[in-house]
Design an enzyme around this catalytic site. Structure first.
Site, short mmCIF file in Angstrom:
data_model
loop_
_atom_site.label_atom_id
_atom_site.label_comp_id
_atom_site.label_asym_id
_atom_site.label_seq_id
_atom_site.Cartn_x
_atom_site.Cartn_y
_atom_site.Cartn_z
N ASP A 122 34.37 47.83 -0.26
CA ASP A 122 33.56 47.65 -1.48
C ASP A 122 33.07 48.94 -2.14
O ASP A 122 32.61 48.90 -3.28
CB ASP A 122 32.34 46.78 -1.16
CG ASP A 122 32.74 45.33 -0.92
OD1 ASP A 122 33.78 44.92 -1.45
OD2 ASP A 122 32.01 44.62 -0.20
N GLY A 151 45.73 46.96 -16.76
CA GLY A 151 45.66 46.66 -18.20
C GLY A 151 45.05 45.30 -18.47
O GLY A 151 45.51 44.55 -19.35
N LYS A 185 50.59 39.50 -27.99
CA LYS A 185 50.68 39.70 -26.54
C LYS A 185 51.19 38.42 -25.90
O LYS A 185 50.78 37.32 -26.30
CB LYS A 185 49.28 39.98 -25.95
CG LYS A 185 48.80 41.40 -26.10
CD LYS A 185 47.56 41.59 -25.23
CE LYS A 185 46.91 42.93 -25.45
NZ LYS A 185 45.73 43.14 -24.62
N HIS A 205 41.45 37.54 1.31
CA HIS A 205 41.48 38.51 2.40
C HIS A 205 42.71 39.41 2.45
O HIS A 205 42.71 40.36 3.24
CB HIS A 205 41.29 37.79 3.74
CG HIS A 205 39.87 37.46 4.01
ND1 HIS A 205 39.26 36.35 3.48
CD2 HIS A 205 38.91 38.11 4.71
CE1 HIS A 205 37.99 36.33 3.85
NE2 HIS A 205 37.76 37.39 4.59
#
Ligand code: ADP
Length: 328
Positions: free
Chosen positions: A134, A192, A220, A258
């Site tokens: 983290d 992005g 897009k 995980h």
């Protein structure tokens, strides 16, 4: 002449969540200590293993061929009893019986608080090595495992982007980060993303929807929203529901979970963890009694343990601005 007790035996444990690179730190600590003439003991399963006396002698070979592997060969655990002073007293007796003079703890700020209490109450010298994906501990700009976790998530999002582009779809990808936005923001920049939702945000549903719609208008063919999981995974489903009900936007959800905690550590994690293990031993030998092998200004350097006990909320406003600027 100093009357101080010379350190002869050192212990090492991992505590809290595992992170890629912990093995590199263990290896560096063990080999540096043995090279300096110390005896080294590995304490298995964190504070829980310490309380059970699950302690093994380590030699140079016991840490051979481990630095490329994620997880930790010593294993780790959460040990709620360690919050109790009586239990920590028991732990100090176990260390004394084994004649362990100093302890290295690899973990996050919770583990550091446990180590700090052990030091304050029983005088045990502590080297604390920041290890959590983290990157959220005060006093250090880096924690072992962050780079690998970001890379794992980036690779996953790149794959999702392939499908999103082929089918002209919107995906909400949820990444780890209990209270820290660091992983989400880095992944957002590196993939992005059209928008990044971080734990401290009041979710700006309207903004997310307009970011997606703006992309569609300018042609897009895919949109990726990165969402930090916060305290409980599943926030993405709330966003998905709102986008559908309020803005008629269909979005798919992918929770990475995980997979971000495991995997072979990146070269950056290997390097910094190795350096931290090395600095930990040398600082203990120099007589430093309670410190963190912090990463500050590009170097591993000792910082007092009591300055590294809080969580750092890596909101990174400049990174938020970067995501916004690059996703128009
Ligand atoms: P992390 O070290 O990754 O932040 P946790 O917060 O779960 O993980 O803490 C790991 C362990 O450290 C806990 O299970 C407990 O044994 C110990 N610990 C955490 N906070 C304290 C505290 N305030 N006092 C004593 N021990 C603590």
């Amino acid at each position: 002449m100093t009357a101080e007790k010379k350190i002869k035996k050192v212990g090492i444990l991992c505590s809290g969540g595992d992170s890629p690179g912990m093995n590199c730190a263990i290896r560096a600590f063990v080999r540096t200590a043995i090279g300096a003439g110390l005896e080294v003991y590995g304490i298995r399963r964190g504070y829980a293993g310490l309380l059970e006396g699950d302690i093994i002698k380590m030699d140079e070979s016991s840490v051979g061929n481990i630095l490329q592997h994620g997880g930790t060969i010593l294993q780790t655990s959460r040990c709620p009893e360690f919050h109790e002073a009586d239990i920590r007293k028991e732990a100090s007796h176990i260390l004394a019986r084994k004649k362990i003079d100093a302890l290295a703890v690899i973990g996050g700020n919770g583990s550091f608080n446990g180590a700090h209490a052990l030091h304050e109450e029983h005088g045990i010298p502590i080297a604390a090595l920041p290890g959590t994906i983290d990157n959220d501990i005060t006093g250090t700009n880096y924690t072992i495992g962050f780079d690998t976790a970001v890379q794992t998530a980036v690779e996953a999002v790149d794959k999702i982007r392939d499908t999103a582009s082929s089918h002209a779809r919107t995906f909400i990808v949820e990444v780890m980060g209990r209270s820290s936005a660091a992983i989400a923001l880095h992944v957002g920049v590196c993939t992005g993303a059209e928008n990044v939702v971080v734990p401290s945000d009041n979710i700006a549903y309207g903004q997310i929807a307009s970011d997606i719609q703006r992309g569609i208008v300018r042609g897009k063919n895919s949109s990726i929203i990165i969402c930090a999981e916060g305290k409980v995974p599943g926030l993405s489903y709330k966003i998905q529901e709102n986008l559908k009900e309020t803005h008629d936007i269909d979005a798919h959800v992918c929770i990475l979970g995980h997979i971000q905690r495991g995997g072979n550590p990146s070269s950056l994690d290997r390097f910094i963890a190795s350096r931290m293990g090395f600095v930990a031993v040398n600082e203990l030998l120099n007589g430093n009694k309670a410190f963190v092998t912090a990463f500050v200004s590009g170097e591993v350097t000792p910082v007092p343990l009591n300055e590294c006990l809080e969580k750092r909320d890596e909101y990174l406003p400049q990174t938020v601005d970067l995501v916004k600027a690059l996703s128009i």
